[in-house]
Design an enzyme around this catalytic site. Sequence first.
Site, short mmCIF file in Angstrom:
data_model
loop_
_atom_site.label_atom_id
_atom_site.label_comp_id
_atom_site.label_asym_id
_atom_site.label_seq_id
_atom_site.Cartn_x
_atom_site.Cartn_y
_atom_site.Cartn_z
N VAL A 16 0.83 -1.01 0.05
CA VAL A 16 -0.19 0.10 -0.08
C VAL A 16 0.91 1.30 -0.05
CG1 VAL A 16 -1.77 1.41 1.35
CG2 VAL A 16 -2.11 -1.05 1.32
N ALA A 45 9.70 5.79 6.43
CA ALA A 45 10.06 4.75 7.17
C ALA A 45 9.85 3.32 6.78
CB ALA A 45 9.28 4.96 8.39
N VAL A 134 -11.30 1.13 5.90
CA VAL A 134 -12.72 0.20 5.70
C VAL A 134 -13.04 0.42 4.09
CG1 VAL A 134 -15.28 0.31 6.18
CG2 VAL A 134 -13.59 1.06 7.78
N GLY A 189 -3.30 -14.66 -4.48
CA GLY A 189 -3.16 -13.64 -3.70
C GLY A 189 -3.96 -12.89 -2.94
N GLU A 192 -3.97 -14.64 2.62
CA GLU A 192 -2.67 -14.74 2.97
C GLU A 192 -2.39 -16.40 3.29
OE1 GLU A 192 -0.57 -12.72 3.46
OE2 GLU A 192 -1.97 -10.72 3.14
N LYS A 207 -13.43 -3.71 10.80
CA LYS A 207 -13.98 -2.64 10.04
C LYS A 207 -15.47 -2.22 10.41
CE LYS A 207 -11.45 -4.36 6.02
NZ LYS A 207 -11.56 -5.24 4.89
N GLY A 308 -6.52 -4.09 -1.97
CA GLY A 308 -5.23 -4.18 -3.13
C GLY A 308 -4.67 -2.83 -2.94
#
Length: 445
Positions: A16, A45, A134, A189, A192, A207, A308
Amino acid sequence: MNGPVVKVGVLGCGTVGSSLINLVARQGDFIESRTGLRLEIARVAVRDMGKAREVDLPPEVFTGEPAAIVADPDIDVIVEVMGGVVPAQDLVLSAIAAGKPVVTANKELLAAVGPEVFAAAEHAKVDLLFEAAVAGGIPFVRPLRESLLGEPVFRVLGIMNGTTNYILTRMTEAGADYTEALAEAQELGFAEADPTADVDGFDAGAKIAIVASLAFGARVRASDVDCEGIRGITADDIAFAGRHGFVVKLLSVAERFSGPEGNRIVARVHPAFVPDTHPLASVRESFNAIFVQGKSVGDLMFYGRGAGGGPTASALLGDLIDAASNRQRNNHASLGSFSDMPLRPVDELTSAFYVSIETADRPGVLAAVAGAFSDHGVSIASMEQEAPTTDPTAPPVRGQARLEFVTHLARERDLTQTLQELSDLDIVLKVGSVIRVLSDESGFR
Protein backbone atom coordinates in the site's frame (compact mmCIF):
# COMPACT_ATOMS: atom_id res chain seq x y z
CA MET A 1 2.65 25.83 -11.49
CA ASN A 2 4.62 26.66 -8.36
CA GLY A 3 2.16 26.09 -5.56
CA PRO A 4 3.02 25.59 -1.90
CA VAL A 5 4.90 22.34 -1.24
CA VAL A 6 3.37 19.97 1.31
CA LYS A 7 6.01 17.58 2.67
CA VAL A 8 4.67 14.12 3.43
CA GLY A 9 6.16 11.53 5.74
CA VAL A 10 5.11 7.95 5.01
CA LEU A 11 5.37 5.32 7.74
CA GLY A 12 5.58 2.00 5.92
CA CYS A 13 6.49 1.07 2.36
CA GLY A 14 4.81 -2.25 1.70
CA THR A 15 2.26 -2.88 -1.03
CA VAL A 16 0.00 0.00 0.00
CA GLY A 17 2.76 2.47 0.90
CA SER A 18 4.65 1.95 -2.34
CA SER A 19 1.42 2.18 -4.34
CA LEU A 20 0.66 5.53 -2.71
CA ILE A 21 4.17 6.88 -3.38
CA ASN A 22 3.92 5.91 -7.04
CA LEU A 23 0.42 7.36 -7.33
CA VAL A 24 1.59 10.72 -5.92
CA ALA A 25 4.41 10.73 -8.49
CA ARG A 26 2.03 10.01 -11.38
CA GLN A 27 -0.74 12.33 -10.30
CA GLY A 28 1.35 15.18 -8.84
CA ASP A 29 0.92 17.62 -11.71
CA PHE A 30 -2.80 16.95 -11.94
CA ILE A 31 -3.24 17.36 -8.17
CA GLU A 32 -1.36 20.66 -8.28
CA SER A 33 -3.49 21.91 -11.17
CA ARG A 34 -6.65 21.17 -9.17
CA THR A 35 -5.55 22.23 -5.68
CA GLY A 36 -2.58 24.53 -6.12
CA LEU A 37 -0.56 22.27 -3.82
CA ARG A 38 2.52 20.22 -4.64
CA LEU A 39 2.72 16.97 -2.66
CA GLU A 40 6.26 15.83 -1.95
CA ILE A 41 7.11 12.46 -0.42
CA ALA A 42 9.90 13.78 1.78
CA ARG A 43 10.68 10.83 4.07
CA VAL A 44 9.71 7.16 4.24
CA ALA A 45 10.09 4.79 7.19
CA VAL A 46 10.88 1.14 6.37
CA ARG A 47 11.69 -1.95 8.43
CA ASP A 48 14.49 -3.20 6.16
CA MET A 49 16.79 -0.51 4.80
CA GLY A 50 18.50 -2.99 2.49
CA LYS A 51 15.39 -4.19 0.69
CA ALA A 52 14.89 -3.12 -2.94
CA ARG A 53 11.69 -1.16 -3.53
CA GLU A 54 9.75 -0.31 -6.66
CA VAL A 55 9.56 3.42 -5.94
CA ASP A 56 11.56 6.21 -7.56
CA LEU A 57 12.96 7.97 -4.52
CA PRO A 58 16.57 8.81 -3.58
CA PRO A 59 18.15 6.58 -0.88
CA GLU A 60 18.41 9.43 1.64
CA VAL A 61 14.61 9.66 1.83
CA PHE A 62 14.42 6.29 3.59
CA THR A 63 14.96 5.71 7.29
CA GLY A 64 14.51 2.89 9.73
CA GLU A 65 13.33 5.31 12.45
CA PRO A 66 9.64 6.19 12.03
CA ALA A 67 9.70 8.32 15.19
CA ALA A 68 12.29 10.57 13.55
CA ILE A 69 9.85 11.31 10.73
CA VAL A 70 7.08 12.17 13.16
CA ALA A 71 9.43 14.49 15.05
CA ASP A 72 10.85 16.15 11.92
CA PRO A 73 9.65 19.80 11.94
CA ASP A 74 9.82 19.93 8.13
CA ILE A 75 7.20 17.17 7.69
CA ASP A 76 3.70 18.59 7.24
CA VAL A 77 1.49 15.47 7.02
CA ILE A 78 1.96 11.89 8.27
CA VAL A 79 0.66 8.87 6.34
CA GLU A 80 0.63 5.71 8.47
CA VAL A 81 0.47 2.41 6.60
CA MET A 82 2.49 0.22 8.96
CA GLY A 83 -0.47 -1.73 10.29
CA GLY A 84 -0.93 -3.14 13.78
CA VAL A 85 -1.32 -1.28 17.05
CA VAL A 86 2.31 -1.20 18.23
CA PRO A 87 4.16 1.06 17.50
CA ALA A 88 1.52 2.70 15.27
CA GLN A 89 -0.53 3.99 18.21
CA ASP A 90 2.37 5.92 19.78
CA LEU A 91 3.48 7.30 16.42
CA VAL A 92 0.00 8.49 15.45
CA LEU A 93 -0.65 10.07 18.85
CA SER A 94 2.75 11.78 18.75
CA ALA A 95 2.01 13.22 15.31
CA ILE A 96 -1.38 14.47 16.49
CA ALA A 97 0.15 16.04 19.60
CA ALA A 98 2.64 17.82 17.34
CA GLY A 99 -0.25 19.29 15.33
CA LYS A 100 0.38 17.17 12.23
CA PRO A 101 -2.57 15.77 10.27
CA VAL A 102 -2.58 11.98 10.05
CA VAL A 103 -3.85 9.81 7.20
CA THR A 104 -4.05 6.10 7.95
CA ALA A 105 -5.22 2.82 6.47
CA ASN A 106 -4.76 1.00 9.78
CA LYS A 107 -8.05 -0.70 10.65
CA GLU A 108 -6.45 -2.71 13.48
CA LEU A 109 -5.38 0.49 15.22
CA LEU A 110 -8.73 2.26 14.88
CA ALA A 111 -10.73 -0.82 15.83
CA ALA A 112 -8.64 -1.39 18.96
CA VAL A 113 -8.05 2.17 20.26
CA GLY A 114 -10.15 4.33 17.96
CA PRO A 115 -11.91 6.22 20.78
CA GLU A 116 -8.59 7.41 22.22
CA VAL A 117 -7.17 8.39 18.84
CA PHE A 118 -10.38 10.13 17.76
CA ALA A 119 -10.46 12.13 21.00
CA ALA A 120 -6.81 13.14 20.64
CA ALA A 121 -7.37 14.40 17.09
CA GLU A 122 -10.47 16.33 18.09
CA HIS A 123 -8.70 17.91 21.07
CA ALA A 124 -5.71 18.93 18.94
CA LYS A 125 -7.97 20.14 16.12
CA VAL A 126 -6.02 18.28 13.45
CA ASP A 127 -7.20 15.90 10.74
CA LEU A 128 -7.38 12.17 11.33
CA LEU A 129 -8.55 10.71 8.04
CA PHE A 130 -8.99 6.98 7.39
CA GLU A 131 -11.04 6.35 4.25
CA ALA A 132 -8.70 3.48 3.33
CA ALA A 133 -9.23 1.64 6.64
CA VAL A 134 -12.68 0.37 5.61
CA ALA A 135 -13.60 -1.12 2.23
CA GLY A 136 -10.38 -0.17 0.43
CA GLY A 137 -11.05 2.19 -2.45
CA ILE A 138 -14.80 2.56 -1.88
CA PRO A 139 -15.55 6.18 -0.83
CA PHE A 140 -17.64 5.25 2.18
CA VAL A 141 -16.10 6.70 5.36
CA ARG A 142 -16.31 10.31 4.21
CA PRO A 143 -20.03 10.12 3.29
CA LEU A 144 -20.72 8.40 6.60
CA ARG A 145 -18.86 10.95 8.73
CA GLU A 146 -19.92 14.01 6.72
CA SER A 147 -22.90 13.60 4.37
CA LEU A 148 -24.80 11.33 6.76
CA LEU A 149 -23.75 13.05 10.00
CA GLY A 150 -27.29 14.29 10.63
CA GLU A 151 -29.01 11.15 9.34
CA PRO A 152 -30.50 8.78 11.96
CA VAL A 153 -28.78 5.67 10.58
CA PHE A 154 -30.12 2.55 12.27
CA ARG A 155 -28.37 -0.22 10.36
CA VAL A 156 -25.23 -0.79 8.32
CA LEU A 157 -24.64 -4.19 6.80
CA GLY A 158 -22.32 -5.30 4.10
CA ILE A 159 -19.63 -7.49 2.62
CA MET A 160 -16.40 -6.03 4.00
CA ASN A 161 -13.89 -8.78 3.32
CA GLY A 162 -12.91 -9.61 -0.24
CA THR A 163 -11.13 -12.87 0.62
CA THR A 164 -14.18 -14.57 2.10
CA ASN A 165 -16.44 -13.21 -0.62
CA TYR A 166 -14.14 -14.70 -3.24
CA ILE A 167 -14.16 -18.08 -1.46
CA LEU A 168 -17.96 -18.12 -1.14
CA THR A 169 -18.34 -17.05 -4.78
CA ARG A 170 -16.20 -19.97 -5.95
CA MET A 171 -18.13 -22.38 -3.73
CA THR A 172 -21.40 -21.07 -5.18
CA GLU A 173 -20.49 -20.77 -8.85
CA ALA A 174 -17.86 -23.48 -9.34
CA GLY A 175 -19.07 -26.04 -6.83
CA ALA A 176 -15.74 -25.97 -5.00
CA ASP A 177 -15.60 -26.99 -1.37
CA TYR A 178 -14.17 -24.64 1.26
CA THR A 179 -10.64 -26.10 1.19
CA GLU A 180 -10.40 -25.91 -2.61
CA ALA A 181 -11.74 -22.36 -2.77
CA LEU A 182 -9.35 -21.20 -0.04
CA ALA A 183 -6.35 -22.73 -1.84
CA GLU A 184 -7.37 -20.95 -5.03
CA ALA A 185 -7.71 -17.63 -3.18
CA GLN A 186 -4.24 -18.11 -1.70
CA GLU A 187 -2.75 -18.95 -5.10
CA LEU A 188 -4.23 -15.76 -6.60
CA GLY A 189 -3.02 -13.61 -3.69
CA PHE A 190 -6.50 -12.89 -2.30
CA ALA A 191 -5.77 -14.84 0.89
CA GLU A 192 -2.71 -14.89 3.12
CA ALA A 193 -0.78 -18.07 3.92
CA ASP A 194 -2.41 -17.77 7.34
CA PRO A 195 -5.99 -16.79 6.45
CA THR A 196 -7.26 -16.66 10.05
CA ALA A 197 -8.03 -12.93 10.17
CA ASP A 198 -10.16 -13.20 7.04
CA VAL A 199 -11.93 -16.55 7.28
CA ASP A 200 -12.68 -16.27 11.01
CA GLY A 201 -14.24 -12.83 10.56
CA PHE A 202 -11.72 -10.74 12.52
CA ASP A 203 -10.78 -8.46 9.60
CA ALA A 204 -14.44 -7.72 8.91
CA GLY A 205 -15.00 -7.33 12.66
CA ALA A 206 -12.37 -4.58 12.88
CA LYS A 207 -14.02 -2.74 10.01
CA ILE A 208 -17.55 -2.94 11.39
CA ALA A 209 -16.29 -1.64 14.75
CA ILE A 210 -15.02 1.49 12.99
CA VAL A 211 -18.24 1.80 10.98
CA ALA A 212 -20.44 1.43 14.06
CA SER A 213 -18.46 4.15 15.85
CA LEU A 214 -19.02 6.59 12.98
CA ALA A 215 -22.60 5.62 12.18
CA PHE A 216 -23.86 5.86 15.76
CA GLY A 217 -21.39 8.25 17.42
CA ALA A 218 -20.50 5.47 19.85
CA ARG A 219 -17.28 4.11 21.28
CA VAL A 220 -17.09 0.68 19.68
CA ARG A 221 -13.99 -1.51 19.68
CA ALA A 222 -13.13 -4.73 17.90
CA SER A 223 -13.52 -6.55 21.22
CA ASP A 224 -17.21 -5.53 21.23
CA VAL A 225 -17.87 -7.34 17.93
CA ASP A 226 -19.17 -10.92 17.95
CA CYS A 227 -17.33 -12.70 15.09
CA GLU A 228 -18.23 -15.92 13.32
CA GLY A 229 -16.36 -16.96 10.18
CA ILE A 230 -16.90 -19.23 7.19
CA ARG A 231 -14.74 -22.29 7.98
CA GLY A 232 -17.86 -24.37 8.71
CA ILE A 233 -19.74 -23.55 5.50
CA THR A 234 -20.21 -26.70 3.42
CA ALA A 235 -21.18 -27.51 -0.14
CA ASP A 236 -24.48 -28.83 1.24
CA ASP A 237 -25.22 -25.42 2.80
CA ILE A 238 -24.42 -23.66 -0.47
CA ALA A 239 -26.62 -26.08 -2.42
CA PHE A 240 -29.57 -25.71 -0.04
CA ALA A 241 -29.30 -21.92 -0.25
CA GLY A 242 -29.29 -22.04 -4.06
CA ARG A 243 -32.35 -24.29 -4.24
CA HIS A 244 -34.32 -21.85 -2.11
CA GLY A 245 -33.35 -18.53 -3.71
CA PHE A 246 -30.46 -17.53 -1.44
CA VAL A 247 -26.71 -17.06 -1.65
CA VAL A 248 -24.33 -17.36 1.31
CA LYS A 249 -22.36 -14.23 2.23
CA LEU A 250 -20.23 -13.22 5.18
CA LEU A 251 -22.00 -10.14 6.50
CA SER A 252 -20.78 -7.40 8.81
CA VAL A 253 -23.73 -5.88 10.64
CA ALA A 254 -24.08 -2.88 12.97
CA GLU A 255 -27.49 -1.93 14.34
CA ARG A 256 -28.87 0.68 16.68
CA PHE A 257 -31.97 -0.17 18.69
CA SER A 258 -34.07 2.57 20.27
CA GLY A 259 -36.39 1.79 23.16
CA PRO A 260 -37.67 3.04 26.51
CA GLU A 261 -34.27 2.34 28.03
CA GLY A 262 -32.54 4.47 25.36
CA ASN A 263 -30.26 3.50 22.50
CA ARG A 264 -28.38 0.23 22.43
CA ILE A 265 -26.15 -1.07 19.68
CA VAL A 266 -24.83 -4.38 18.43
CA ALA A 267 -22.04 -5.15 15.97
CA ARG A 268 -21.30 -8.61 14.63
CA VAL A 269 -19.93 -10.63 11.72
CA HIS A 270 -21.45 -13.92 10.56
CA PRO A 271 -22.43 -15.90 7.47
CA ALA A 272 -25.98 -15.37 6.26
CA PHE A 273 -28.44 -16.61 3.69
CA VAL A 274 -29.06 -13.51 1.56
CA PRO A 275 -32.09 -13.51 -0.78
CA ASP A 276 -30.91 -13.53 -4.39
CA THR A 277 -33.08 -10.43 -4.99
CA HIS A 278 -31.12 -8.38 -2.43
CA PRO A 279 -28.44 -6.01 -3.83
CA LEU A 280 -25.74 -7.69 -1.72
CA ALA A 281 -26.43 -11.07 -3.36
CA SER A 282 -24.89 -9.91 -6.67
CA VAL A 283 -21.58 -8.83 -5.10
CA ARG A 284 -19.09 -11.37 -6.44
CA GLU A 285 -15.49 -12.43 -6.03
CA SER A 286 -13.25 -9.96 -4.15
CA PHE A 287 -15.61 -6.99 -4.39
CA ASN A 288 -17.09 -5.31 -1.31
CA ALA A 289 -20.42 -3.57 -0.80
CA ILE A 290 -21.94 -1.71 2.13
CA PHE A 291 -25.66 -1.18 2.62
CA VAL A 292 -26.71 1.78 4.82
CA GLN A 293 -30.25 2.19 6.13
CA GLY A 294 -31.48 5.46 7.62
CA LYS A 295 -34.86 6.76 8.67
CA SER A 296 -34.83 9.71 6.28
CA VAL A 297 -32.52 8.67 3.45
CA GLY A 298 -33.82 5.12 3.14
CA ASP A 299 -31.40 2.60 1.62
CA LEU A 300 -27.96 3.45 0.22
CA MET A 301 -25.38 1.08 -1.24
CA PHE A 302 -21.65 1.61 -1.77
CA TYR A 303 -19.84 -0.84 -4.06
CA GLY A 304 -16.32 -1.39 -5.36
CA ARG A 305 -13.00 -3.10 -4.82
CA GLY A 306 -12.39 -3.46 -1.12
CA ALA A 307 -8.68 -4.23 -1.07
CA GLY A 308 -5.45 -4.15 -3.04
CA GLY A 309 -2.62 -1.69 -3.37
CA GLY A 310 -4.22 0.43 -6.09
CA PRO A 311 -7.71 0.95 -4.61
CA THR A 312 -6.35 1.47 -1.08
CA ALA A 313 -3.72 3.94 -2.32
CA SER A 314 -6.45 5.85 -4.16
CA ALA A 315 -8.40 6.23 -0.92
CA LEU A 316 -5.24 7.30 0.92
CA LEU A 317 -4.47 9.88 -1.75
CA GLY A 318 -7.92 11.43 -1.47
CA ASP A 319 -7.44 11.78 2.29
CA LEU A 320 -3.91 13.12 1.83
CA ILE A 321 -5.16 15.85 -0.50
CA ASP A 322 -7.88 16.77 1.98
CA ALA A 323 -5.41 16.87 4.88
CA ALA A 324 -2.96 19.02 2.90
CA SER A 325 -5.70 21.41 1.75
CA ASN A 326 -7.18 21.73 5.25
CA ARG A 327 -3.74 22.42 6.67
CA GLN A 328 -3.22 25.28 4.22
CA ARG A 329 -6.54 26.79 5.30
CA ASN A 330 -5.80 26.18 8.99
CA ASN A 331 -8.86 23.96 9.16
CA HIS A 332 -9.65 20.35 10.04
CA ALA A 333 -12.44 17.83 9.50
CA SER A 334 -14.16 17.28 12.83
CA LEU A 335 -14.98 13.74 13.89
CA GLY A 336 -17.62 14.97 16.32
CA SER A 337 -18.16 13.50 19.76
CA PHE A 338 -18.45 9.86 20.74
CA SER A 339 -20.43 8.52 23.69
CA ASP A 340 -20.56 5.26 25.59
CA MET A 341 -23.61 3.43 24.28
CA PRO A 342 -24.74 0.17 25.88
CA LEU A 343 -24.28 -3.01 23.87
CA ARG A 344 -27.30 -5.19 23.25
CA PRO A 345 -26.56 -8.89 23.87
CA VAL A 346 -26.54 -10.88 20.66
CA ASP A 347 -28.73 -13.58 22.19
CA GLU A 348 -31.60 -11.06 22.44
CA LEU A 349 -31.72 -10.62 18.65
CA THR A 350 -34.20 -12.41 16.43
CA SER A 351 -33.75 -13.93 13.01
CA ALA A 352 -34.85 -16.80 10.87
CA PHE A 353 -32.25 -19.60 10.85
CA TYR A 354 -31.08 -22.41 8.63
CA VAL A 355 -30.10 -25.48 10.69
CA SER A 356 -28.67 -28.77 9.44
CA ILE A 357 -28.63 -31.93 11.57
CA GLU A 358 -27.30 -35.44 10.94
CA THR A 359 -29.46 -38.07 12.60
CA ALA A 360 -30.13 -41.73 12.79
CA ASP A 361 -32.59 -42.80 10.09
CA ARG A 362 -35.34 -44.60 11.97
CA PRO A 363 -38.98 -44.06 12.96
CA GLY A 364 -39.69 -41.30 15.48
CA VAL A 365 -36.60 -39.21 14.69
CA LEU A 366 -38.44 -36.34 13.05
CA ALA A 367 -40.98 -36.14 15.87
CA ALA A 368 -38.22 -36.01 18.49
CA VAL A 369 -36.31 -33.32 16.60
CA ALA A 370 -39.45 -31.25 16.01
CA GLY A 371 -40.24 -31.59 19.72
CA ALA A 372 -36.89 -30.02 20.64
CA PHE A 373 -37.70 -27.00 18.48
CA SER A 374 -41.18 -26.77 19.96
CA ASP A 375 -39.91 -27.02 23.55
CA HIS A 376 -38.11 -23.69 23.15
CA GLY A 377 -40.70 -21.83 21.07
CA VAL A 378 -38.80 -22.08 17.78
CA SER A 379 -41.23 -22.56 14.91
CA ILE A 380 -40.15 -24.56 11.84
CA ALA A 381 -40.96 -22.94 8.50
CA SER A 382 -39.70 -25.76 6.26
CA MET A 383 -37.77 -29.03 6.41
CA GLU A 384 -35.94 -31.23 3.89
CA GLN A 385 -34.28 -34.62 4.26
CA GLU A 386 -31.13 -35.35 2.28
CA ALA A 387 -28.51 -38.06 2.16
CA PRO A 388 -25.69 -37.07 4.56
CA THR A 389 -22.94 -36.56 1.95
CA THR A 390 -21.59 -33.61 -0.02
CA ASP A 391 -20.54 -35.93 -2.87
CA PRO A 392 -23.54 -36.65 -5.13
CA THR A 393 -21.73 -39.64 -6.66
CA ALA A 394 -21.14 -41.30 -3.29
CA PRO A 395 -23.72 -43.71 -1.88
CA PRO A 396 -25.81 -42.52 1.07
CA VAL A 397 -24.59 -43.47 4.50
CA ARG A 398 -26.79 -46.41 5.53
CA GLY A 399 -28.87 -45.73 8.62
CA GLN A 400 -28.24 -41.98 8.63
CA ALA A 401 -30.16 -38.94 7.40
CA ARG A 402 -29.45 -35.24 6.99
CA LEU A 403 -32.28 -32.93 8.07
CA GLU A 404 -32.27 -29.30 6.96
CA PHE A 405 -34.59 -26.78 8.59
CA VAL A 406 -35.47 -23.14 8.09
CA THR A 407 -37.15 -21.56 11.09
CA HIS A 408 -39.53 -18.68 11.43
CA LEU A 409 -38.25 -15.68 13.38
CA ALA A 410 -36.73 -16.80 16.66
CA ARG A 411 -34.61 -15.33 19.43
CA GLU A 412 -31.00 -16.43 19.26
CA ARG A 413 -31.19 -17.46 22.93
CA ASP A 414 -34.10 -19.79 22.20
CA LEU A 415 -32.33 -21.30 19.20
CA THR A 416 -29.17 -21.88 21.26
CA GLN A 417 -31.20 -23.79 23.83
CA THR A 418 -32.85 -25.78 21.03
CA LEU A 419 -29.46 -26.76 19.63
CA GLN A 420 -28.28 -27.83 23.07
CA GLU A 421 -31.28 -30.10 23.50
CA LEU A 422 -30.78 -31.53 20.02
CA SER A 423 -27.13 -32.31 20.71
CA ASP A 424 -28.20 -34.22 23.84
CA LEU A 425 -30.54 -36.53 21.90
CA ASP A 426 -29.03 -39.96 21.21
CA ILE A 427 -30.63 -39.96 17.75
CA VAL A 428 -28.75 -36.78 16.74
CA LEU A 429 -25.31 -37.69 15.45
CA LYS A 430 -24.22 -34.12 14.70
CA VAL A 431 -25.60 -30.59 14.79
CA GLY A 432 -24.12 -29.10 11.64
CA SER A 433 -24.41 -25.61 10.21
CA VAL A 434 -26.44 -22.85 11.81
CA ILE A 435 -26.78 -19.83 9.51
CA ARG A 436 -28.94 -16.74 9.90
CA VAL A 437 -31.37 -15.79 7.15
CA LEU A 438 -31.57 -12.14 6.09
CA SER A 439 -35.14 -11.01 5.58
CA ASP A 440 -37.07 -7.76 5.43
CA GLU A 441 -39.23 -8.95 8.30
CA SER A 442 -36.38 -9.58 10.71
CA GLY A 443 -33.45 -7.41 9.73
CA PHE A 444 -31.73 -9.80 12.14
CA ARG A 445 -33.92 -8.33 14.85
